[in-house]
Motif scaffolding. Structure first.
Motif, PDB file in Angstrom:
ATOM      1  N   LYS A   1      12.214   2.792 -48.411  1.00  0.00           N
ATOM      2  CA  LYS A   1      13.304   2.605 -48.969  1.00  0.00           C
ATOM      3  C   LYS A   1      12.497   2.333 -50.525  1.00  0.00           C
ATOM      4  O   LYS A   1      12.656   3.058 -51.222  1.00  0.00           O
ATOM      5  CB  LYS A   1      14.580   2.576 -48.307  1.00  0.00           C
ATOM      6  N   GLY A   2      12.362   1.650 -50.489  1.00  0.00           N
ATOM      7  CA  GLY A   2      12.806   0.321 -52.144  1.00  0.00           C
ATOM      8  C   GLY A   2      11.218   1.102 -52.767  1.00  0.00           C
ATOM      9  O   GLY A   2      11.746   1.398 -54.236  1.00  0.00           O
ATOM     10  N   ALA A   3      10.395   1.530 -52.211  1.00  0.00           N
ATOM     11  CA  ALA A   3       9.352   1.952 -53.006  1.00  0.00           C
ATOM     12  C   ALA A   3       9.033   3.147 -53.670  1.00  0.00           C
ATOM     13  O   ALA A   3       8.835   3.765 -54.320  1.00  0.00           O
ATOM     14  CB  ALA A   3       7.883   1.962 -51.960  1.00  0.00           C
ATOM     15  N   LEU A   4      10.374   3.943 -52.697  1.00  0.00           N
ATOM     16  CA  LEU A   4      10.534   5.466 -52.644  1.00  0.00           C
ATOM     17  C   LEU A   4      11.609   5.423 -54.021  1.00  0.00           C
ATOM     18  O   LEU A   4      11.681   5.979 -55.119  1.00  0.00           O
ATOM     19  CB  LEU A   4      11.728   5.932 -51.919  1.00  0.00           C
ATOM     20  N   CYS A   5      12.836   4.115 -53.910  1.00  0.00           N
ATOM     21  CA  CYS A   5      13.482   4.422 -55.355  1.00  0.00           C
ATOM     22  C   CYS A   5      12.817   3.719 -56.549  1.00  0.00           C
ATOM     23  O   CYS A   5      12.923   4.126 -57.647  1.00  0.00           O
ATOM     24  CB  CYS A   5      14.531   2.929 -54.658  1.00  0.00           C
TER      25      CYS A   5
ATOM     26  N   GLY B   1       6.479  14.858 -45.538  1.00  0.00           N
ATOM     27  CA  GLY B   1       7.158  14.155 -45.521  1.00  0.00           C
ATOM     28  C   GLY B   1       6.101  12.474 -44.847  1.00  0.00           C
ATOM     29  O   GLY B   1       5.831  11.724 -46.252  1.00  0.00           O
ATOM     30  N   ASN B   2       4.657  13.346 -44.497  1.00  0.00           N
ATOM     31  CA  ASN B   2       3.777  11.820 -44.725  1.00  0.00           C
ATOM     32  C   ASN B   2       2.676  12.328 -46.103  1.00  0.00           C
ATOM     33  O   ASN B   2       2.309  10.630 -45.594  1.00  0.00           O
ATOM     34  CB  ASN B   2       2.469  12.913 -43.198  1.00  0.00           C
ATOM     35  N   LEU B   3       2.560  13.211 -46.810  1.00  0.00           N
ATOM     36  CA  LEU B   3       1.989  12.764 -47.786  1.00  0.00           C
ATOM     37  C   LEU B   3       2.706  12.343 -48.901  1.00  0.00           C
ATOM     38  O   LEU B   3       2.398  10.770 -49.595  1.00  0.00           O
ATOM     39  CB  LEU B   3       2.021  13.955 -48.763  1.00  0.00           C
ATOM     40  N   LEU B   4       4.228  12.268 -49.011  1.00  0.00           N
ATOM     41  CA  LEU B   4       5.411  11.148 -49.462  1.00  0.00           C
ATOM     42  C   LEU B   4       4.717   9.194 -49.333  1.00  0.00           C
ATOM     43  O   LEU B   4       4.895   8.656 -49.585  1.00  0.00           O
ATOM     44  CB  LEU B   4       6.547  11.314 -49.126  1.00  0.00           C
ATOM     45  N   ILE B   5       4.604   9.676 -47.992  1.00  0.00           N
ATOM     46  CA  ILE B   5       4.360   8.333 -47.125  1.00  0.00           C
ATOM     47  C   ILE B   5       3.023   7.888 -47.520  1.00  0.00           C
ATOM     48  O   ILE B   5       2.229   6.417 -48.212  1.00  0.00           O
ATOM     49  CB  ILE B   5       4.821   8.291 -46.017  1.00  0.00           C
ATOM     50  N   LEU B   6       1.712   8.201 -47.329  1.00  0.00           N
ATOM     51  CA  LEU B   6       0.404   8.140 -48.582  1.00  0.00           C
ATOM     52  C   LEU B   6       1.113   8.151 -49.111  1.00  0.00           C
ATOM     53  O   LEU B   6      -0.269   6.887 -49.727  1.00  0.00           O
ATOM     54  CB  LEU B   6      -0.265   9.769 -48.255  1.00  0.00           C
ATOM     55  N   PHE B   7       1.591   8.949 -50.299  1.00  0.00           N
ATOM     56  CA  PHE B   7       1.574   8.331 -51.903  1.00  0.00           C
ATOM     57  C   PHE B   7       2.347   7.212 -52.305  1.00  0.00           C
ATOM     58  O   PHE B   7       1.689   5.956 -52.896  1.00  0.00           O
ATOM     59  CB  PHE B   7       2.047   9.638 -51.963  1.00  0.00           C
TER      60      PHE B   7
END
Length: 321
Positions: A305-309, A49-55
């Motif tokens: 959420k938009g950045a993940l999409c 979860g935290n590495l995803l946010i960092l990415f």
């Protein structure tokens, strides 16, 4: 199970203990393996979860703002704190043997104190950022620049490391006699001070003279920032305007609440006769807060959420090409 006389047989060199025994969940024989697997799953989920946010923060141009710069640093902390304890204890508890070398124990004290104190001040800086964004929106770009963010965050990391180093050096002078068993999941400063049979006056002096006053300063900045934020939100007449203003700080406020509540119960709780109570509080403080932080920001933040999409769409394009 760890033999009861193991602590008494710890090898000593020049009058100093060579290792400590972390109690962890080793005394819960029937639950040791399930709990160890649970800790490992929580740790891996926290990392993901935290590495995803960092990415996302580093790769998406829409997130190149001060707020997400602070969020990236918070994710670094939430990745580092459980890495000190959870990764080690998951494998150690699985085998049922959890001796920790004296040098490793001191390293855990240094890094955990460093990261925990950094999070105190980072949350205060993030609160000030939300205060300027909501209460002084027209001056936000002039008051909160990337250069200022880098300076603030660098100062927080440097100051916290210096404070933690002072505590670690003071811990080096402590002598441990009979008891070397730590009733927890990793070596904490307060536990080592309580175990010591030597004079701990200097250690407590450093806590009360430096640690507590600066922690109160960080808390005051956070508290006052949200007092002014709520006053500003309540002055907004339009319901949609109030909701939009509150949504910009709701995620951070939730993280602040979790951090302070778990910290309070971890360090201010009265000494319980049942050590299991203290260990359960330590689990909540060390394991679940870093896990919940990325979940809170992901669920309550439309920009993430938009950045993940966008990242998923980009990934599909790369795969299809």
């Amino acid at each position: 199970m760890i033999p009861k006389d193991h602590a008494a047989k710890v090898w000593e060199k020049n009058g100093q203990t060579s290792e400590f025994i972390l109690l962890g969940v080793s005394d819960l024989t029937h639950y040791r393996i399930p709990l160890s697997l649970l800790f490992l799953i929580i740790y891996l989920t926290t990392l993901a979860g935290n590495l995803l946010i960092l990415f996302l923060v580093n790769s998406d141009s829409h997130l190149q703002t001060p707020m997400y710069f602070f969020l990236g640093n918070l994710s670094v902390l939430d990745t580092s704190i459980p890495s000190i304890s959870v990764s080690h204890l998951s494998f150690a508890n699985f085998s049922g043997k959890i001796p920790v070398l004296y040098s490793t124990c001191l390293a855990q004290v240094f890094f955990f104190s460093w990261f925990a104190y950094t999070e105190f001040f980072l949350l205060a800086v993030m609160s000030y950022d939300r205060y300027v964004a909501i209460c002084l929106p027209l001056h936000y770009t002039t008051k909160i620049s990337i250069q200022l963010c880098i300076q603030l965050v660098s100062s927080v990391w440097i100051f916290s490391s210096a404070y933690s180093l002072m505590h670690t050096l003071c811990t080096l002078r402590l002598v441990f006699c009979d008891s070397t068993t730590i009733p927890g999941f990793f070596c904490e400063l307060y536990q080592l001070i309580e175990l010591s049979c030597s004079d701990t006056y200097l250690n407590y002096l450093l806590i009360f003279v430096v640690g507590i006053p600066f922690a109160l300063i960080a808390f005051s900045i956070t508290f006052l920032s949200y007092v002014y934020i709520f006053k500003t939100i309540l002055r907004i007449k339009m319901k949609d305007g109030r909701q939009k203003a509150f949504s910009t700080c709701s995620s951070h406020l939730t993280v602040v609440f979790l951090f302070y509540v778990t910290t309070f119960f971890n360090y201010i709780q009265p000494k319980a006769e049942d050590l299991l109570v203290g260990r359960l509080v330590s689990i909540l403080y060390t394991f679940f807060t870093p896990l919940l932080n990325p979940v809170i920001y992901s669920l309550r933040n439309s920009e993430l959420k938009g950045a993940l999409c966008r990242a998923l769409v980009k990934g599909k394009r790369i795969v299809s090409s």
